[in-house]
Design a protein around this motif. Structure first.
Motif, PDB file in Angstrom:
ATOM      1  N   LEU A  92       0.806  -1.208   0.000  1.00 22.47           N
ATOM      2  CA  LEU A  92       0.000   0.000   0.000  1.00 22.47           C
ATOM      3  C   LEU A  92       0.843   1.264   0.000  1.00 22.47           C
ATOM      4  N   GLU A  93       2.170   1.127  -0.032  1.00 28.32           N
ATOM      5  CA  GLU A  93       3.012   2.307   0.099  1.00 28.32           C
ATOM      6  C   GLU A  93       2.831   3.260  -1.077  1.00 28.32           C
ATOM      7  N   TYR A  94       2.332   2.741  -2.209  1.00 30.79           N
ATOM      8  CA  TYR A  94       2.051   3.630  -3.338  1.00 30.79           C
ATOM      9  C   TYR A  94       0.977   4.645  -2.988  1.00 30.79           C
ATOM     10  N   ARG A  95       0.185   4.381  -1.944  1.00 34.09           N
ATOM     11  CA  ARG A  95      -0.865   5.302  -1.525  1.00 34.09           C
ATOM     12  C   ARG A  95      -0.325   6.466  -0.698  1.00 34.09           C
ATOM     13  N   GLY A  96       0.879   6.346  -0.189  1.00 27.34           N
ATOM     14  CA  GLY A  96       1.447   7.410   0.625  1.00 27.34           C
ATOM     15  C   GLY A  96       2.682   6.922   1.345  1.00 27.34           C
ATOM     16  N   TYR A  97       3.634   7.819   1.523  1.00 29.65           N
ATOM     17  CA  TYR A  97       4.892   7.395   2.143  1.00 29.65           C
ATOM     18  C   TYR A  97       5.516   8.538   2.935  1.00 29.65           C
ATOM     19  N   ASP A  98       4.654   9.388   3.527  1.00 28.09           N
ATOM     20  CA  ASP A  98       5.151  10.461   4.379  1.00 28.09           C
ATOM     21  C   ASP A  98       5.496   9.958   5.776  1.00 28.09           C
ATOM     22  N   SER A  99       4.793   8.925   6.226  1.00 28.48           N
ATOM     23  CA  SER A  99       5.052   8.315   7.527  1.00 28.48           C
ATOM     24  C   SER A  99       4.308   6.989   7.567  1.00 28.48           C
ATOM     25  N   ALA A 100       4.591   6.199   8.586  1.00 27.64           N
ATOM     26  CA  ALA A 100       3.929   4.897   8.715  1.00 27.64           C
ATOM     27  C   ALA A 100       3.903   4.505  10.181  1.00 27.64           C
ATOM     28  N   GLY A 101       2.977   3.609  10.531  1.00 25.63           N
ATOM     29  CA  GLY A 101       2.898   3.162  11.910  1.00 25.63           C
ATOM     30  C   GLY A 101       2.016   1.946  12.061  1.00 25.63           C
ATOM     31  N   VAL A 102       2.196   1.243  13.172  1.00 26.62           N
ATOM     32  CA  VAL A 102       1.353   0.104  13.520  1.00 26.62           C
ATOM     33  C   VAL A 102       1.005   0.195  14.995  1.00 26.62           C
ATOM     34  N   ALA A 103      -0.114  -0.409  15.372  1.00 28.95           N
ATOM     35  CA  ALA A 103      -0.513  -0.534  16.775  1.00 28.95           C
ATOM     36  C   ALA A 103      -1.057  -1.933  16.993  1.00 28.95           C
ATOM     37  N   THR A 104      -0.730  -2.513  18.135  1.00 29.34           N
ATOM     38  CA  THR A 104      -1.245  -3.832  18.498  1.00 29.34           C
ATOM     39  C   THR A 104      -1.764  -3.799  19.921  1.00 29.34           C
ATOM     40  N   LEU A 105      -2.483  -4.859  20.269  1.00 32.70           N
ATOM     41  CA  LEU A 105      -2.951  -5.050  21.644  1.00 32.70           C
ATOM     42  C   LEU A 105      -1.997  -5.992  22.358  1.00 32.70           C
ATOM     43  N   ILE A 106      -1.431  -5.538  23.470  1.00 34.94           N
ATOM     44  CA  ILE A 106      -0.546  -6.365  24.283  1.00 34.94           C
ATOM     45  C   ILE A 106      -1.086  -6.358  25.703  1.00 34.94           C
ATOM     46  N   ASP A 107      -1.501  -7.533  26.186  1.00 34.99           N
ATOM     47  CA  ASP A 107      -2.103  -7.651  27.525  1.00 34.99           C
ATOM     48  C   ASP A 107      -3.266  -6.683  27.692  1.00 34.99           C
ATOM     49  N   GLY A 108      -4.027  -6.509  26.612  1.00 33.37           N
ATOM     50  CA  GLY A 108      -5.209  -5.664  26.662  1.00 33.37           C
ATOM     51  C   GLY A 108      -4.961  -4.196  26.448  1.00 33.37           C
ATOM     52  N   GLY A 109      -3.674  -3.780  26.398  1.00 36.91           N
ATOM     53  CA  GLY A 109      -3.372  -2.371  26.202  1.00 36.91           C
ATOM     54  C   GLY A 109      -2.886  -2.079  24.800  1.00 36.91           C
ATOM     55  N   LEU A 110      -3.081  -0.849  24.343  1.00 33.81           N
ATOM     56  CA  LEU A 110      -2.689  -0.435  22.994  1.00 33.81           C
ATOM     57  C   LEU A 110      -1.255   0.062  23.001  1.00 33.81           C
TER      58      LEU A 110
ATOM     59  N   ILE B  12      -3.400  -2.914  13.798  1.00 32.64           N
ATOM     60  CA  ILE B  12      -3.744  -2.073  12.651  1.00 32.64           C
ATOM     61  C   ILE B  12      -2.481  -1.359  12.188  1.00 32.64           C
ATOM     62  N   GLY B  13      -2.423  -1.016  10.912  1.00 32.51           N
ATOM     63  CA  GLY B  13      -1.265  -0.336  10.356  1.00 32.51           C
ATOM     64  C   GLY B  13      -1.666   0.718   9.342  1.00 32.51           C
ATOM     65  N   HIS B  14      -0.722   1.596   9.032  1.00 35.54           N
ATOM     66  CA  HIS B  14      -1.046   2.754   8.194  1.00 35.54           C
ATOM     67  C   HIS B  14       0.205   3.273   7.495  1.00 35.54           C
ATOM     68  N   THR B  15       0.065   3.640   6.234  1.00 30.95           N
ATOM     69  CA  THR B  15       1.093   4.400   5.531  1.00 30.95           C
ATOM     70  C   THR B  15       0.432   5.671   5.019  1.00 30.95           C
ATOM     71  N   ARG B  16       1.056   6.821   5.262  1.00 26.34           N
ATOM     72  CA  ARG B  16       0.362   8.112   5.189  1.00 26.34           C
ATOM     73  C   ARG B  16       0.823   8.985   4.037  1.00 26.34           C
ATOM     74  N   TRP B  17      -0.134   9.638   3.431  1.00 28.43           N
ATOM     75  CA  TRP B  17       0.087  10.788   2.557  1.00 28.43           C
ATOM     76  C   TRP B  17      -0.547  11.974   3.261  1.00 28.43           C
ATOM     77  N   ALA B  18       0.253  12.966   3.607  1.00 30.26           N
ATOM     78  CA  ALA B  18      -0.184  14.008   4.528  1.00 30.26           C
ATOM     79  C   ALA B  18      -1.294  14.875   3.943  1.00 30.26           C
ATOM     80  N   THR B  19      -2.348  15.073   4.729  1.00 23.22           N
ATOM     81  CA  THR B  19      -3.386  16.057   4.421  1.00 23.22           C
ATOM     82  C   THR B  19      -3.375  17.102   5.534  1.00 23.22           C
ATOM     83  N   HIS B  20      -3.920  16.739   6.707  1.00 25.57           N
ATOM     84  CA  HIS B  20      -3.862  17.646   7.851  1.00 25.57           C
ATOM     85  C   HIS B  20      -2.596  17.356   8.654  1.00 25.57           C
ATOM     86  N   GLY B  21      -1.738  18.360   8.759  1.00 23.62           N
ATOM     87  CA  GLY B  21      -0.525  18.180   9.541  1.00 23.62           C
ATOM     88  C   GLY B  21       0.652  17.735   8.709  1.00 23.62           C
TER      89      GLY B  21
END
Length: 608
Positions: A24-42, A69-78
């Motif tokens: 999906l990096e063709y959709r944007g490559y200004d930044s990227a990130g992932v988040a998971t649940l570990i022991d119930g916490g984000l 969840i994960g994300h690769t960003r093309w900046a709009t706001h910010g």
């Protein structure tokens, strides 16, 4: 414009999320990130810049968790930065988002007044806080998401995780694509099927306004009025392997060189060479004879393809064509006639402005045709007639092979329309079909001039401005050439109709100004030569892209002449597109820019 992915898995998902984001990096490559649940916490990891920066961070600080969840960003706001990178989270909710929340300033003021502290400049973070406030008020995750969705204005798709809810993920879409993937005890969300291809080929596409509740047992889908709905599960044909560059330095170079092959694939869908006739794909048999006017709308490179198509439809089929940039068309309340055909051209099939224009025309009772490269895209699914381009997946942000395939489709449709409307004879159709069938061979010959074009890169790279000129179908090609140079080399360039030279642009001509003139030998060649003489008289450095006869007849000593094989004028813009692309490519390579992922751009423009 961004890419999102979500996984409810059986094992740690951070690595899978990154692999999906690579698609999906063709959709944007200004930044990227992932988040998971570990022991119930984000827990999240985020990085500015391209995906490799996130990979490096995960190598240094691995992330466990079977839900993420994960994300690769093309900046709009910010601006692009770690603080603006997704996911955005509170202690209870993490969100990744593609799109724009138009009323976010109003909502931001509200949540801040209610005691929330926002850490980013994005519109997305507001969504996480709105959902959190509803959770704190006693609502369930479903209820909180539903309430928040009704408050949002704009275009979006979301994937949402909840603290303490390891077997729950919620997705939603409005004006931005989102697909649900079905696995064996696992479930997925993605901006498109390509992201999910390594995990599953069982896909459910959410429709406009849908939101979905995923658990590892399956999915429940609700419409924009929160009513349960059934959406069809389909088998996707998205490739399960990442596309590589082969022996090429960049994807753009590879895709330029793939053009003879993909042109052949595309034309095979529209030409019956045994009968020397054009054919329409199954299910796309629109009756052009009943059409009084054709409407074409598109954005960027696809718009220039549509402009060339306008020449073909009007000269061959005598079918009047209205064409407009989709971002303008959608707001003009254009008067259209029910039953006529509106044709929308898009590589991705997800372009937001083009999709909005499509929906306007559909609401007016027009028949909808889509020239798209992704048959599973939203535009394709909402069209009455799909005219596919068989370009294969295009990775380079600057479109090349998709563009020439769009031209091949439009040319074929124009010939077909001419035959059914009685404006050309069977003999003329057969002649035009033979020309179309020869395009792949001409494309091979055009690619043999790459070394000549490459030699222009160094001197051209020293220019601050470049002017492109053309007449007839070469005029839109001149605009496309200027766009390509701007996109990937960052040199300012403009494309003009050659006949407009004396109406202003000639003031720019001096001995430092390169002027690229696209001039196959055709019915307006002599007129173009007159404009070349005007440039030469003022010391402009002419780069002439023509054919053998054009080179012989021009009578001028150009700074550089690229002599292509003699081709019929009808198919000249498709063949001449190749040196135009190569010129931009090699100039950008010499300048050291990021050819495949130029700054500030993304492949699929799914927001306004």
């Amino acid at each position: 414009m961004c890419g999102i992915v979500g996984i409810l898995g059986k094992a740690d998902v951070a690595g899978q999320l990154v692999d999906a984001l690579k698609r999906l990096e063709y959709r944007g490559y200004d930044s990227a990130g992932v988040a998971t649940l570990i022991d119930g916490g984000l827990v999240s990891r985020r990085a500015e810049g391209k995906l490799r920066n996130l990979e490096a961070k995960l190598e240094q600080s691995p992330l466990a968790g079977t839900s993420g969840i994960g994300h690769t960003r093309w900046a709009t706001h910010g601006a692009p930065s770690v603080r603006n990178a997704h996911p955005h989270a509170t202690t209870r909710v993490a969100v990744v988002h593609n799109g724009i929340i138009e009323n976010f300033l109003e909502l931001r003021a509200e949540v801040e007044a209610r005691g929330c502290r926002l850490e980013s400049d994005t519109d997305t973070e507001v969504v996480a806080h709105l959902i959190t406030l509803d959770l704190q008020a006693g609502k369930t995750p479903r209820e909180a998401v539903a309430a928040t969705l009704h408050r949002l204005k704009g275009a979006f798709s979301f994937a949402i995780l909840f603290a303490g809810e390891d077997d729950l993920m919620i997705g939603a879409r409005r004006g931005s694509p989102l697909a649900v993937g079905h696995g064996d005890g696992e479930m997925y969300l993605g901006s498109d099927a390509i992201a999910l291809a390594p995990f599953t080929d069982r896909i459910t596409y959410l429709e406009e306004g849908d939101w979905a509740v995923l658990t590892r047992r399956g999915v429940e889908i609700f419409d924009e009025n929160d009513r349960p709905v059934e959406r069809r599960e389909t088998a996707t044909s998205a490739a399960a392997t990442l596309v590589d560059k082969g022996n090429f330095r960049h994807f753009m170079a590879k895709e330029i060189h793939e053009q003879p092959e993909v042109l052949g694939h595309t034309l095979s869908r529209y030409l019956d060479l045994t009968q020397s006739k054009t054919v329409l794909p199954k299910g796309a048999e629109f009756d052009f004879a009943s059409c009084e006017r054709l409407v074409i709308s598109a954005c960027g490179t696809a718009y220039y393809a549509g402009l060339i198509g306008k020449y073909w439809f009007e000269t061959i089929a005598r079918l009047p064509v209205d064409i407009d940039i989709a971002s303008e068309f959608r707001y003009r309340e254009v008067p259209v006639k029910a039953g006529d055909l509106a044709l929308f051209v898009s590589q991705s099939g997800e372009t937001a402005d083009t999709l909005a224009s499509l929906r306007y025309c559909k609401a007016q009772g027009m028949k909808i045709g889509a020239v798209v490269n992704v048959p599973e895209s939203t535009i394709a699914r909402e069209a009455d007639f799909v005219f596919p381009t068989i370009a294969g997946r295009e990775i380079g942000v600057a479109s090349t092979k998709a563009f020439v395939c769009q031209l091949a489709v439009l040319a074929s449709l124009a010939v077909h329309a001419g035959r059914v409307r009685g404006t050309i004879s069977d003999e003329r159709e057969a002649e035009l079909v033979r020309m179309l069938a020869e395009i792949p061979a001409y494309a091979v010959k055009a690619l043999r001039h790459e070394v000549e074009v490459e030699q222009l890169a160094q001197p051209l790279s020293k220019s601050q401005h470049v002017l492109y000129l053309g007449r007839g179908t070469s005029f839109p090609l001149a605009m496309e050439g200027a766009l390509k140079l701007k996109e990937i080399s960052y040199i300012h360039a403009e494309g003009y109709a050659a006949g407009e030279l004396k109406h202003g642009p000639i003031a720019l001509i001096d001995e430092t100004m390169p002027v690229v003139i696209v001039a196959p030998y055709d019915g307006v060649f002599e007129k173009t030569v007159s404009n070349m003489q005007e440039v030469a008289a003022r010391g402009g450095r002419i780069i002439l892209i023509t054919d053998q006869r054009g080179a012989e007849e021009s009578g001028l000593q150009a700074w550089k002449t690229i002599v292509l094989p003699d081709v019929p004028a009808f198919i000249a813009p498709i063949v001449h597109a190749i040196p135009v692309q190569l010129l931009a490519y090699h100039t950008a390579v010499f300048m050291g820019t990021d050819v495949d992922q130029p700054r500030n751009l993304a492949k699929s423009v799914t927001v306004e």
